[in-house]
Design a protein around this motif. Sequence first.
Motif, PDB file in Angstrom:
ATOM      1  N   ALA A  40       6.770   3.035   6.332  1.00 23.95           N
ATOM      2  CA  ALA A  40       7.938   2.167   6.524  1.00 23.95           C
ATOM      3  C   ALA A  40       9.224   2.891   6.156  1.00 23.95           C
ATOM      4  O   ALA A  40      10.255   2.749   6.834  1.00 23.95           O
ATOM      5  CB  ALA A  40       7.782   0.894   5.699  1.00 23.95           C
ATOM      6  N   PHE A  41       9.194   3.686   5.084  1.00 20.54           N
ATOM      7  CA  PHE A  41      10.388   4.405   4.653  1.00 20.54           C
ATOM      8  C   PHE A  41      10.769   5.523   5.616  1.00 20.54           C
ATOM      9  O   PHE A  41      11.921   5.962   5.628  1.00 20.54           O
ATOM     10  CB  PHE A  41      10.172   4.965   3.241  1.00 20.54           C
ATOM     11  CG  PHE A  41      10.625   4.024   2.157  1.00 20.54           C
ATOM     12  CD1 PHE A  41      10.591   2.660   2.352  1.00 20.54           C
ATOM     13  CD2 PHE A  41      11.079   4.506   0.943  1.00 20.54           C
ATOM     14  CE1 PHE A  41      11.004   1.783   1.371  1.00 20.54           C
ATOM     15  CE2 PHE A  41      11.504   3.643  -0.059  1.00 20.54           C
ATOM     16  CZ  PHE A  41      11.468   2.271   0.154  1.00 20.54           C
ATOM     17  N   LYS A  42       9.813   5.987   6.420  1.00 18.60           N
ATOM     18  CA  LYS A  42      10.165   6.979   7.439  1.00 18.60           C
ATOM     19  C   LYS A  42      11.044   6.361   8.526  1.00 18.60           C
ATOM     20  O   LYS A  42      11.843   7.047   9.150  1.00 18.60           O
ATOM     21  CB  LYS A  42       8.892   7.550   8.062  1.00 18.60           C
ATOM     22  CG  LYS A  42       8.113   8.468   7.133  1.00 18.60           C
ATOM     23  CD  LYS A  42       6.863   8.993   7.813  1.00 18.60           C
ATOM     24  CE  LYS A  42       6.078   9.902   6.880  1.00 18.60           C
ATOM     25  NZ  LYS A  42       4.826  10.412   7.516  1.00 18.60           N
ATOM     26  N   CYS A  66       0.856  -1.182   0.000  1.00 11.80           N
ATOM     27  CA  CYS A  66       0.000   0.000   0.000  1.00 11.80           C
ATOM     28  C   CYS A  66       0.897   1.240   0.000  1.00 11.80           C
ATOM     29  O   CYS A  66       1.954   1.248   0.634  1.00 11.80           O
ATOM     30  CB  CYS A  66      -0.886   0.032   1.247  1.00 11.80           C
ATOM     31  SG  CYS A  66      -2.026  -1.347   1.407  1.00 11.80           S
ATOM     32  N   ARG A  67       0.451   2.257  -0.674  1.00  9.55           N
ATOM     33  CA  ARG A  67       1.266   3.471  -0.757  1.00  9.55           C
ATOM     34  C   ARG A  67       1.516   4.072   0.621  1.00  9.55           C
ATOM     35  O   ARG A  67       2.637   4.428   0.973  1.00  9.55           O
ATOM     36  CB  ARG A  67       0.585   4.493  -1.665  1.00  9.55           C
ATOM     37  CG  ARG A  67       1.419   5.734  -1.926  1.00  9.55           C
ATOM     38  CD  ARG A  67       0.755   6.644  -2.938  1.00  9.55           C
ATOM     39  NE  ARG A  67       1.662   7.635  -3.445  1.00  9.55           N
ATOM     40  CZ  ARG A  67       2.586   7.436  -4.370  1.00  9.55           C
ATOM     41  NH1 ARG A  67       2.718   6.226  -4.879  1.00  9.55           N
ATOM     42  NH2 ARG A  67       3.372   8.386  -4.791  1.00  9.55           N
ATOM     43  N   LEU A  68       0.477   4.174   1.434  1.00 16.48           N
ATOM     44  CA  LEU A  68       0.618   4.758   2.764  1.00 16.48           C
ATOM     45  C   LEU A  68       1.501   3.882   3.651  1.00 16.48           C
ATOM     46  O   LEU A  68       2.342   4.398   4.398  1.00 16.48           O
ATOM     47  CB  LEU A  68      -0.757   4.946   3.405  1.00 16.48           C
ATOM     48  CG  LEU A  68      -0.760   5.570   4.807  1.00 16.48           C
ATOM     49  CD1 LEU A  68      -0.112   6.952   4.786  1.00 16.48           C
ATOM     50  CD2 LEU A  68      -2.185   5.660   5.344  1.00 16.48           C
ATOM     51  N   CYS A  69       1.342   2.560   3.565  1.00 16.19           N
ATOM     52  CA  CYS A  69       2.161   1.647   4.367  1.00 16.19           C
ATOM     53  C   CYS A  69       3.641   1.805   4.019  1.00 16.19           C
ATOM     54  O   CYS A  69       4.504   1.845   4.903  1.00 16.19           O
ATOM     55  CB  CYS A  69       1.728   0.201   4.150  1.00 16.19           C
ATOM     56  SG  CYS A  69       0.091  -0.201   4.816  1.00 16.19           S
ATOM     57  N   GLY A 109      18.012   4.549  -1.652  1.00 19.27           N
ATOM     58  CA  GLY A 109      18.537   5.831  -1.215  1.00 19.27           C
ATOM     59  C   GLY A 109      19.568   5.656  -0.119  1.00 19.27           C
ATOM     60  O   GLY A 109      20.141   4.581   0.083  1.00 19.27           O
ATOM     61  N   GLN A 110      19.801   6.703   0.606  1.00 17.07           N
ATOM     62  CA  GLN A 110      20.816   6.700   1.661  1.00 17.07           C
ATOM     63  C   GLN A 110      20.153   6.760   3.026  1.00 17.07           C
ATOM     64  O   GLN A 110      19.307   7.606   3.278  1.00 17.07           O
ATOM     65  CB  GLN A 110      21.755   7.903   1.486  1.00 17.07           C
ATOM     66  CG  GLN A 110      22.830   8.007   2.564  1.00 17.07           C
ATOM     67  CD  GLN A 110      23.817   9.117   2.273  1.00 17.07           C
ATOM     68  OE1 GLN A 110      24.506   9.095   1.261  1.00 17.07           O
ATOM     69  NE2 GLN A 110      23.878  10.107   3.145  1.00 17.07           N
ATOM     70  N   ILE A 111      20.539   5.836   3.880  1.00 14.99           N
ATOM     71  CA  ILE A 111      20.008   5.803   5.234  1.00 14.99           C
ATOM     72  C   ILE A 111      20.861   6.701   6.124  1.00 14.99           C
ATOM     73  O   ILE A 111      22.086   6.640   6.092  1.00 14.99           O
ATOM     74  CB  ILE A 111      19.993   4.366   5.786  1.00 14.99           C
ATOM     75  CG1 ILE A 111      19.110   3.477   4.909  1.00 14.99           C
ATOM     76  CG2 ILE A 111      19.517   4.350   7.222  1.00 14.99           C
ATOM     77  CD1 ILE A 111      19.097   2.034   5.343  1.00 14.99           C
ATOM     78  N   THR A 112      20.201   7.516   6.913  1.00 13.41           N
ATOM     79  CA  THR A 112      20.899   8.359   7.882  1.00 13.41           C
ATOM     80  C   THR A 112      20.427   7.984   9.276  1.00 13.41           C
ATOM     81  O   THR A 112      19.213   7.915   9.529  1.00 13.41           O
ATOM     82  CB  THR A 112      20.616   9.847   7.619  1.00 13.41           C
ATOM     83  OG1 THR A 112      21.045  10.173   6.297  1.00 13.41           O
ATOM     84  CG2 THR A 112      21.354  10.728   8.628  1.00 13.41           C
ATOM     85  N   GLY A 113      21.385   7.738  10.168  1.00 14.53           N
ATOM     86  CA  GLY A 113      21.049   7.362  11.529  1.00 14.53           C
ATOM     87  C   GLY A 113      20.952   8.559  12.463  1.00 14.53           C
ATOM     88  O   GLY A 113      20.937   9.711  12.033  1.00 14.53           O
ATOM     89  N   CYS A 122      13.309  -2.038   1.551  1.00 12.94           N
ATOM     90  CA  CYS A 122      12.145  -2.878   1.301  1.00 12.94           C
ATOM     91  C   CYS A 122      11.818  -3.686   2.557  1.00 12.94           C
ATOM     92  O   CYS A 122      12.690  -4.376   3.102  1.00 12.94           O
ATOM     93  CB  CYS A 122      12.418  -3.818   0.124  1.00 12.94           C
ATOM     94  SG  CYS A 122      11.087  -5.015  -0.159  1.00 12.94           S
ATOM     95  N   PRO A 123      10.588  -3.629   3.052  1.00 13.21           N
ATOM     96  CA  PRO A 123      10.233  -4.393   4.250  1.00 13.21           C
ATOM     97  C   PRO A 123      10.321  -5.895   4.070  1.00 13.21           C
ATOM     98  O   PRO A 123      10.383  -6.625   5.050  1.00 13.21           O
ATOM     99  CB  PRO A 123       8.777  -3.958   4.523  1.00 13.21           C
ATOM    100  CG  PRO A 123       8.639  -2.633   3.854  1.00 13.21           C
ATOM    101  CD  PRO A 123       9.504  -2.727   2.626  1.00 13.21           C
TER     102      PRO A 123
END
Length: 280
Positions: free
Chosen positions: A125-127, A118-121, A140-144, A132-133
Amino acid sequence: SESLSHGTRKAFIDLCRCARKEMIKLEGGPKRKRSVLPCVGVGVLEGGGEGSLLPPQLAQPRRSQRQQQRYKKPVDDEASATPYVHSHSDTDDRNSCSICMGEMVERTTLERCGHQFCRLCLDQAFKVKRACPVCRLVYGQITGNQPGTGSMIVERDPDLELPGHEGYGCICIIYSFPPGLQAPEHPNPGVRYPGTDRVAYLPDSPEGNRVLGMLRRAFEQRLIFTIGTSMTTGMHNVITWNDIHHKTSIWGGPRCFGYPDPTYLVRVTEELREKGITTD
């Protein structure tokens, strides 16, 4: 009269013989004796008919049909239920979102791995992590949330050999963080955390230098450390390692976070790749 009585008796015997012949034809031969004589000549009613000389023959076929239905019905149910279960499962696989487990709403397909959500899901998740779950492929680039005031210093000692990597020197990585206040992305914003210094070791080999380059990228993306509860001391609101294992001892093996550990460089490479850090 006597002659009439004799004729009646002869007719009765002929009827018995005819009835027995019919019995033999129906049952395939004289295998069983049936008590049909009392029924002959007395007008046995068969299904509302009159004057039948044969015993009822529908009872046994009815029992046979019921038996066939009783044994056949589960097979029919299974045959009809099985395709329904598979079809239902297949439909779920195509139309359900693996995040919310519900029906797809605004189906969104990830470009590189092809998984759909789902688009919202997927946005939610990307927030948390831009990966990919399902397959954890990073987009992209993950920032901690590693404190931004730290430093990573690298020193080399050509005379120090790590067990299992003889013939190579040693790379010493020194991480240093001053004390500070937790930022909004930390567990307790505004709460103070103490500073810390950590030292880690890598072999000064081609494989060790490759891992060193990946660790540099991870440090720049603030992925090496986080703020939380220490697994060793139990202290809260402190700087801790963030799931990228380091060797903090030269000796002692894996139990002491040291060398020798033949699979360490492979494992830490996989951990870095899961966070989107590659050797390219």
